[in-house]
Motif scaffolding. Structure first.
Motif, PDB file in Angstrom:
ATOM      1  N   GLU A   1     168.451  90.388 -44.717  1.00 21.64           N
ATOM      2  CA  GLU A   1     167.950  91.609 -44.203  1.00 21.64           C
ATOM      3  C   GLU A   1     169.156  92.411 -43.606  1.00 21.64           C
ATOM      4  O   GLU A   1     169.211  93.365 -43.657  1.00 21.64           O
ATOM      5  CB  GLU A   1     166.928  91.252 -43.084  1.00 21.64           C
ATOM      6  CG  GLU A   1     165.579  90.679 -43.786  1.00 21.64           C
ATOM      7  CD  GLU A   1     164.559  90.112 -42.781  1.00 21.64           C
ATOM      8  OE1 GLU A   1     163.333  89.956 -42.668  1.00 21.64           O
ATOM      9  OE2 GLU A   1     165.215  89.859 -41.464  1.00 21.64           O
ATOM     10  N   ALA A   2     170.063  91.733 -42.814  1.00 23.90           N
ATOM     11  CA  ALA A   2     171.210  92.321 -42.155  1.00 23.90           C
ATOM     12  C   ALA A   2     172.019  92.819 -43.215  1.00 23.90           C
ATOM     13  O   ALA A   2     172.489  94.023 -43.162  1.00 23.90           O
ATOM     14  CB  ALA A   2     171.952  91.401 -41.392  1.00 23.90           C
ATOM     15  N   GLU A   3     172.221  92.106 -44.169  1.00 26.25           N
ATOM     16  CA  GLU A   3     173.257  92.678 -45.567  1.00 26.25           C
ATOM     17  C   GLU A   3     172.572  93.683 -46.121  1.00 26.25           C
ATOM     18  O   GLU A   3     173.252  94.692 -46.532  1.00 26.25           O
ATOM     19  CB  GLU A   3     173.680  91.619 -46.442  1.00 26.25           C
ATOM     20  CG  GLU A   3     174.400  90.545 -45.914  1.00 26.25           C
ATOM     21  CD  GLU A   3     174.619  89.362 -46.970  1.00 26.25           C
ATOM     22  OE1 GLU A   3     173.783  89.227 -47.776  1.00 26.25           O
ATOM     23  OE2 GLU A   3     175.790  88.588 -46.689  1.00 26.25           O
ATOM     24  N   ALA A   4     171.392  93.985 -46.287  1.00 25.04           N
ATOM     25  CA  ALA A   4     170.483  94.791 -46.963  1.00 25.04           C
ATOM     26  C   ALA A   4     170.594  96.040 -46.431  1.00 25.04           C
ATOM     27  O   ALA A   4     170.684  97.427 -46.567  1.00 25.04           O
ATOM     28  CB  ALA A   4     169.181  94.509 -47.421  1.00 25.04           C
ATOM     29  N   TYR A   5     170.343  95.925 -45.015  1.00 23.30           N
ATOM     30  CA  TYR A   5     170.224  97.138 -43.895  1.00 23.30           C
ATOM     31  C   TYR A   5     171.618  97.734 -43.971  1.00 23.30           C
ATOM     32  O   TYR A   5     171.921  99.178 -43.899  1.00 23.30           O
ATOM     33  CB  TYR A   5     169.922  96.643 -42.500  1.00 23.30           C
ATOM     34  CG  TYR A   5     169.690  97.786 -41.564  1.00 23.30           C
ATOM     35  CD1 TYR A   5     168.712  98.735 -41.693  1.00 23.30           C
ATOM     36  CD2 TYR A   5     170.974  98.253 -40.776  1.00 23.30           C
ATOM     37  CE1 TYR A   5     168.651 100.020 -40.973  1.00 23.30           C
ATOM     38  CE2 TYR A   5     170.722  99.163 -39.813  1.00 23.30           C
ATOM     39  CZ  TYR A   5     169.707 100.247 -39.960  1.00 23.30           C
ATOM     40  OH  TYR A   5     169.650 101.294 -39.364  1.00 23.30           O
ATOM     41  N   VAL A   6     172.658  97.023 -43.825  1.00 24.20           N
ATOM     42  CA  VAL A   6     173.948  97.450 -43.751  1.00 24.20           C
ATOM     43  C   VAL A   6     174.404  98.250 -44.790  1.00 24.20           C
ATOM     44  O   VAL A   6     175.099  99.252 -44.997  1.00 24.20           O
ATOM     45  CB  VAL A   6     175.092  96.434 -43.507  1.00 24.20           C
ATOM     46  CG1 VAL A   6     176.461  96.942 -43.613  1.00 24.20           C
ATOM     47  CG2 VAL A   6     174.982  95.971 -42.073  1.00 24.20           C
ATOM     48  N   THR A   7     174.051  97.817 -46.204  1.00 21.01           N
ATOM     49  CA  THR A   7     174.034  98.206 -47.433  1.00 21.01           C
ATOM     50  C   THR A   7     173.494  99.539 -47.489  1.00 21.01           C
ATOM     51  O   THR A   7     173.844 100.931 -47.816  1.00 21.01           O
ATOM     52  CB  THR A   7     173.718  97.418 -48.712  1.00 21.01           C
ATOM     53  OG1 THR A   7     174.431  96.346 -48.521  1.00 21.01           O
ATOM     54  CG2 THR A   7     174.083  98.239 -49.992  1.00 21.01           C
TER      55      THR A   7
ATOM     56  N   VAL B   1     166.202 104.064 -45.501  1.00 22.22           N
ATOM     57  CA  VAL B   1     166.854 103.464 -44.165  1.00 22.22           C
ATOM     58  C   VAL B   1     166.581 104.302 -43.093  1.00 22.22           C
ATOM     59  O   VAL B   1     166.607 105.471 -43.086  1.00 22.22           O
ATOM     60  CB  VAL B   1     168.514 103.217 -44.406  1.00 22.22           C
ATOM     61  CG1 VAL B   1     169.097 104.605 -44.253  1.00 22.22           C
ATOM     62  CG2 VAL B   1     169.017 102.226 -43.151  1.00 22.22           C
ATOM     63  N   LYS B   2     166.150 103.595 -41.951  1.00 21.27           N
ATOM     64  CA  LYS B   2     166.105 104.625 -40.452  1.00 21.27           C
ATOM     65  C   LYS B   2     167.366 104.439 -39.882  1.00 21.27           C
ATOM     66  O   LYS B   2     168.412 103.705 -40.121  1.00 21.27           O
ATOM     67  CB  LYS B   2     165.200 103.805 -39.825  1.00 21.27           C
ATOM     68  CG  LYS B   2     163.684 103.740 -40.278  1.00 21.27           C
ATOM     69  CD  LYS B   2     162.641 103.596 -39.400  1.00 21.27           C
ATOM     70  CE  LYS B   2     161.015 104.021 -39.567  1.00 21.27           C
ATOM     71  NZ  LYS B   2     160.263 103.551 -38.685  1.00 21.27           N
ATOM     72  N   SER B   3     167.438 105.455 -38.994  1.00 23.08           N
ATOM     73  CA  SER B   3     169.038 105.733 -38.448  1.00 23.08           C
ATOM     74  C   SER B   3     169.461 104.645 -37.523  1.00 23.08           C
ATOM     75  O   SER B   3     168.553 104.132 -36.837  1.00 23.08           O
ATOM     76  CB  SER B   3     168.902 106.996 -37.333  1.00 23.08           C
ATOM     77  OG  SER B   3     169.960 106.970 -36.604  1.00 23.08           O
ATOM     78  N   PRO B   4     170.617 103.995 -37.711  1.00 23.61           N
ATOM     79  CA  PRO B   4     171.066 103.024 -36.993  1.00 23.61           C
ATOM     80  C   PRO B   4     170.860 103.271 -35.091  1.00 23.61           C
ATOM     81  O   PRO B   4     170.459 102.528 -34.549  1.00 23.61           O
ATOM     82  CB  PRO B   4     172.392 103.060 -37.159  1.00 23.61           C
ATOM     83  CG  PRO B   4     172.393 103.430 -38.608  1.00 23.61           C
ATOM     84  CD  PRO B   4     171.424 104.409 -38.748  1.00 23.61           C
ATOM     85  N   VAL B   5     171.043 104.661 -34.938  1.00 24.00           N
ATOM     86  CA  VAL B   5     170.975 105.056 -33.582  1.00 24.00           C
ATOM     87  C   VAL B   5     169.442 104.759 -33.175  1.00 24.00           C
ATOM     88  O   VAL B   5     169.103 104.271 -31.983  1.00 24.00           O
ATOM     89  CB  VAL B   5     171.208 106.408 -33.228  1.00 24.00           C
ATOM     90  CG1 VAL B   5     170.813 106.909 -31.852  1.00 24.00           C
ATOM     91  CG2 VAL B   5     172.596 106.834 -33.410  1.00 24.00           C
ATOM     92  N   GLU B   6     168.480 105.154 -33.981  1.00 28.29           N
ATOM     93  CA  GLU B   6     167.050 104.940 -33.465  1.00 28.29           C
ATOM     94  C   GLU B   6     166.590 103.510 -33.569  1.00 28.29           C
ATOM     95  O   GLU B   6     166.175 102.948 -32.470  1.00 28.29           O
ATOM     96  CB  GLU B   6     166.087 105.755 -34.690  1.00 28.29           C
ATOM     97  CG  GLU B   6     164.707 105.212 -34.350  1.00 28.29           C
ATOM     98  CD  GLU B   6     163.805 105.830 -35.535  1.00 28.29           C
ATOM     99  OE1 GLU B   6     162.482 105.270 -35.720  1.00 28.29           O
ATOM    100  OE2 GLU B   6     164.423 106.517 -36.500  1.00 28.29           O
ATOM    101  N   VAL B   7     167.246 102.821 -34.547  1.00 29.37           N
ATOM    102  CA  VAL B   7     166.662 101.309 -34.698  1.00 29.37           C
ATOM    103  C   VAL B   7     167.446 100.527 -33.685  1.00 29.37           C
ATOM    104  O   VAL B   7     166.835  99.753 -32.882  1.00 29.37           O
ATOM    105  CB  VAL B   7     167.078 100.819 -36.112  1.00 29.37           C
ATOM    106  CG1 VAL B   7     167.154  99.309 -36.411  1.00 29.37           C
ATOM    107  CG2 VAL B   7     166.173 101.583 -37.286  1.00 29.37           C
ATOM    108  N   LEU B   8     168.820 100.614 -33.534  1.00 26.03           N
ATOM    109  CA  LEU B   8     169.505  99.511 -32.775  1.00 26.03           C
ATOM    110  C   LEU B   8     169.149 100.064 -31.339  1.00 26.03           C
ATOM    111  O   LEU B   8     169.298  99.186 -30.385  1.00 26.03           O
ATOM    112  CB  LEU B   8     170.882  99.791 -32.890  1.00 26.03           C
ATOM    113  CG  LEU B   8     171.244  99.020 -34.313  1.00 26.03           C
ATOM    114  CD1 LEU B   8     172.698  99.247 -34.647  1.00 26.03           C
ATOM    115  CD2 LEU B   8     170.654  97.827 -34.564  1.00 26.03           C
TER     116      LEU B   8
END
Length: 260
Positions: free
Chosen positions: A17-23, A71-78
């Protein structure tokens, strides 16, 4: 990429999941096939991985043939995950602290020796963080970094009533330090006093810590390798020391008024 994957695993994603999201942060919108190819995730697993990311609200799935994954924005998600984890940690601290304090109260002989400057300072800060109403201290000396740690702890607890009786100065690594100025703050009542080479911290009249150390021959510098803290949770003892402290503080205030 490895660092980002490690962080994402730390907040609850699986490796895939982490690898897919980063990609996907570079692809933005793509198909499962594209994501599998770019990330190196086996095609036989990619659909379940993306389904997991969708459930955890890291991506959105658009129906179609083929389906498109956004993909959702890293700012929003994190930011969301950071708030969630912070809340969970705060709740855990509260729960475990209650368990810890209840366990401490059951200990038949609540006196511990603490060796080493870092551990002593850490215990002092912990006592301050746990205090509910008051902290009273006698300060005859300070270890390197101790004054700064105590000041920071007091600033984080503005509701505490803090009284300090302190020697005017001490020496740290050969340099003279003004203890009074270090703790001078609107929220801290600090009085200059003739304090011997000892340090006492009393919390809520319920627990206390004595700190002792040997000094160099000229009586200026502490020898940190000799430092020892005696942490005491006998309430009768702490209350007795606190009463003596407050009596001394009152006498000093009366003397100060007479001089003025």
């Amino acid at each position: 990429m490895k660092e980002s994957v490690s962080v994402l695993k730390g907040i609850g994603l699986t490796m895939y999941e982490a690898e897919a999201y980063v990609t996907m942060t570079s692809l933005i919108s793509s198909t499962a096939t594209e994501i599998a190819e770019k990330s190196g995730i086996p095609r036989s697993k990619i659909y379940n991985v993306l389904k997991g990311l969708s459930k955890k609200n890291f991506i959105e799935i658009e129906d179609g043939r083929p389906q498109t994954y956004h993909v959702k924005s890293p700012v929003e998600v994190l930011s969301r995950e950071k708030d969630r984890i912070s809340t969970e940690i705060d709740d855990t601290i509260t729960r475990l602290t209650n368990v810890y304090e209840n366990g401490m109260s059951q200990v038949q002989a609540p006196i511990w020796r603490i060796y080493g400057v870092e551990k002593i300072i850490s215990q002092e800060v912990e006592i301050i963080n746990r205090a509910r109403t008051s902290i009273n201290m006698r300060i005859g000396f300070l270890f390197e970094g101790e004054g700064e740690a105590l000041v920071k702890a007091f600033k984080n607890r503005p509701s505490l009533k803090v009284n300090i009786l302190a020697s005017p100065t001490c020496y740290i690594n050969g340099y003279e330090v003004n203890i009074i100025n270090m703790f001078k703050d609107e929220e801290i009542n600090i009085q200059k006093a003739d304090i011997p080479f000892v340090k006492v911290l009393i919390s809520d009249s319920k627990e206390m810590m004595h700190t002792y150390t040997k000094f160099s021959e000229d009586k200026r510098n502490v020898l940190p390798e000799t430092a020892i803290g005696i942490w005491n949770k006998y309430e009768d003892v702490a209350r007795n020391y606190d009463e003596r402290f407050m009596n001394q503080l009152k006498k000093m205030k009366k003397k100060g008024k007479k001089k003025s």
